[in-house]
Design a protein around this motif. Structure first.
Motif, PDB file in Angstrom:
ATOM      1  N   GLU A   1       5.780  -0.122  -4.307  1.00 54.11           N
ATOM      2  CA  GLU A   1       4.314  -0.081  -4.258  1.00 54.11           C
ATOM      3  C   GLU A   1       3.699  -0.894  -5.385  1.00 54.11           C
ATOM      4  N   ASN A   2       4.270  -0.757  -6.583  1.00 49.19           N
ATOM      5  CA  ASN A   2       3.757  -1.536  -7.717  1.00 49.19           C
ATOM      6  C   ASN A   2       3.971  -3.029  -7.495  1.00 49.19           C
ATOM      7  N   HIS A   3       5.143  -3.390  -6.963  1.00 45.50           N
ATOM      8  CA  HIS A   3       5.428  -4.806  -6.706  1.00 45.50           C
ATOM      9  C   HIS A   3       4.421  -5.361  -5.700  1.00 45.50           C
TER      10      HIS A   3
ATOM     11  N   ASN B   1      10.777  -3.633   2.980  1.00 49.56           N
ATOM     12  CA  ASN B   1       9.862  -2.575   2.524  1.00 49.56           C
ATOM     13  C   ASN B   1       8.474  -2.791   3.123  1.00 49.56           C
ATOM     14  N   LYS B   2       7.867  -1.736   3.649  1.00 47.75           N
ATOM     15  CA  LYS B   2       6.628  -1.961   4.394  1.00 47.75           C
ATOM     16  C   LYS B   2       5.434  -2.318   3.506  1.00 47.75           C
ATOM     17  N   GLU B   3       5.363  -1.770   2.287  1.00 49.06           N
ATOM     18  CA  GLU B   3       4.257  -2.145   1.383  1.00 49.06           C
ATOM     19  C   GLU B   3       4.372  -3.624   0.979  1.00 49.06           C
ATOM     20  N   ILE B   4       5.592  -4.034   0.661  1.00 46.83           N
ATOM     21  CA  ILE B   4       5.780  -5.430   0.241  1.00 46.83           C
ATOM     22  C   ILE B   4       5.570  -6.368   1.429  1.00 46.83           C
ATOM     23  N   GLU B   5       6.042  -5.968   2.604  1.00 46.44           N
ATOM     24  CA  GLU B   5       5.822  -6.764   3.801  1.00 46.44           C
ATOM     25  C   GLU B   5       4.310  -6.959   4.033  1.00 46.44           C
ATOM     26  N   ALA B   6       3.530  -5.903   3.817  1.00 43.67           N
ATOM     27  CA  ALA B   6       2.077  -6.012   3.988  1.00 43.67           C
ATOM     28  C   ALA B   6       1.489  -6.992   2.965  1.00 43.67           C
ATOM     29  N   ALA B   7       2.001  -6.969   1.742  1.00 47.03           N
ATOM     30  CA  ALA B   7       1.519  -7.892   0.707  1.00 47.03           C
ATOM     31  C   ALA B   7       1.899  -9.334   1.050  1.00 47.03           C
ATOM     32  N   VAL B   8       3.106  -9.529   1.584  1.00 53.38           N
ATOM     33  CA  VAL B   8       3.553 -10.869   1.966  1.00 53.38           C
ATOM     34  C   VAL B   8       2.720 -11.369   3.154  1.00 53.38           C
ATOM     35  N   GLU B   9       2.404 -10.464   4.047  1.00 53.41           N
ATOM     36  CA  GLU B   9       1.567 -10.810   5.206  1.00 53.41           C
ATOM     37  C   GLU B   9       0.171 -11.229   4.722  1.00 53.41           C
ATOM     38  N   TYR B  10      -0.353 -10.490   3.742  1.00 48.40           N
ATOM     39  CA  TYR B  10      -1.640 -10.840   3.119  1.00 48.40           C
ATOM     40  C   TYR B  10      -1.560 -12.241   2.505  1.00 48.40           C
ATOM     41  N   ALA B  11      -0.478 -12.511   1.798  1.00 46.95           N
ATOM     42  CA  ALA B  11      -0.262 -13.827   1.190  1.00 46.95           C
ATOM     43  C   ALA B  11      -0.296 -14.920   2.261  1.00 46.95           C
ATOM     44  N   THR B  12       0.378 -14.661   3.384  1.00 45.27           N
ATOM     45  CA  THR B  12       0.449 -15.629   4.474  1.00 45.27           C
ATOM     46  C   THR B  12      -0.955 -15.927   5.016  1.00 45.27           C
ATOM     47  N   ARG B  13      -1.755 -14.863   5.182  1.00 43.12           N
ATOM     48  CA  ARG B  13      -3.117 -15.056   5.696  1.00 43.12           C
ATOM     49  C   ARG B  13      -3.991 -15.808   4.695  1.00 43.12           C
ATOM     50  N   CYS B  14      -3.629 -15.739   3.400  1.00 43.13           N
ATOM     51  CA  CYS B  14      -4.372 -16.482   2.376  1.00 43.13           C
ATOM     52  C   CYS B  14      -3.812 -17.893   2.204  1.00 43.13           C
ATOM     53  N   GLY B  15      -2.879 -18.287   3.050  1.00 41.68           N
ATOM     54  CA  GLY B  15      -2.374 -19.662   3.041  1.00 41.68           C
ATOM     55  C   GLY B  15      -1.073 -19.874   2.274  1.00 41.68           C
ATOM     56  N   TRP B  16      -0.489 -18.803   1.709  1.00 39.01           N
ATOM     57  CA  TRP B  16       0.755 -18.960   0.952  1.00 39.01           C
ATOM     58  C   TRP B  16       1.939 -19.115   1.906  1.00 39.01           C
TER      59      TRP B  16
END
Lengths: 93, 169
Positions: A64-66, A9-24
């Motif tokens: 989107e909510n996730h 899912n592209k919204e969740i992928e973007a959130a996971v990408e954000y997590a990665t950039r924050c060091g997760w």
């Protein structure tokens, strides 16, 4: 570092990408979970440690909510807030 | 139907050590509208966005779903209810310093905290009501409703806990 699989899912992928950039980091999981995200600080005094690891669904009720929940939980990290205040420009995702 | 954002924390019964063992059960029980936090052994946190007729329905149905997935789990806390200045600042989109000004230096008396200490705690519902009355800030209705419902559920949780406290030898 191993290349993590993309979330379908592209919204969740973007959130996971954000997590990665924050060091997760991402860890594997089974069943309905696509994976788990692990906080780099893992501070057990932050929210009692419960949200230092969060489980990511493959097919949540509302993607989107996730995605919003994931970003909110990352931003809610007490250590991340400190680091952002100390080192502006870093860990901004 | 409205969407309500809230967090529930539970302690887990023995035997629920590996997230793989209960995360799927949570999904099957209808918690696919929550992100599950599994960072601490013996506890879980669930960050929900639930569509329901009322905030109380949203919270109570979520608690039921978790208990169906993990029989023997014990609700510890529902949020947003008890908040410190930092939490409030985040909820209303202020800096902590700005929030502090409202709390200590405002013209209108700020609500009394429910816990006074190094880090004082307030009930969010009282702060939302105060903000509406005394500032131009208009917090979202769903936040007000969910903070009231969370306070009610936390009161019930505390009542059970105090029962256990009074029974201590």
């Amino acid at each position: 570092m191993a290349i993590r699989p993309r979330h379908p899912n592209k919204e969740i992928e973007a959130a996971v990408e954000y997590a990665t950039r924050c060091g997760w980091r991402r860890a594997k999981a089974t069943g309905h979970a696509w994976g788990r995200l692990l906080c780099p600080w893992n501070d057990k005094e932050c929210r009692c440690g419960t949200f230092c690891q969060i489980s990511i669904w493959s097919t949540p009720k509302n993607p989107e909510n996730h995605a919003r929940q994931i970003v909110r939980l990352i931003d809610g990290c007490a250590r991340l807030t400190e680091v952002r205040a100390e080192k502006p420009g870093e860990y901004n995702g | 139907m409205d969407n309500f954002d809230f967090v529930l924390n539970f302690t887990l019964p023995p035997g629920f050590d590996s997230p793989d063992a209960f995360v799927d059960a949570l999904f099957e029980a209808g918690c696919d509208d929550a992100t599950v936090g599994v960072g601490l052994h013996g506890m879980i946190g669930l960050d929900f966005t639930r569509s329901a007729a009322s905030a109380e329905d949203a919270l109570r149905s979520a608690v039921r779903d978790v208990l169906r997935a993990i029989p023997g789990a014990i609700l510890v806390q529902a949020g947003p209810d008890l908040v410190g200045l930092t939490d409030m600042a985040e909820i209303f989109g202020f800096s902590r310093q700005n929030m502090r000004k409202y709390a200590v230096g405002g013209k209108a008396a700020f609500p009394q905290p429910t816990y006074l200490g190094e880090t004082s705690l307030w009930h969010l519902a009282e702060i939302v009501a105060w903000m509406r009355e005394n500032t131009s800030v208009r917090p979202r209705d769903d936040i007000f409703e969910v903070s009231k419902a969370a306070a009610k559920i936390n009161f019930e949780t505390e009542q059970r806990r105090v029962g256990r406290i009074l029974a201590l030898a």
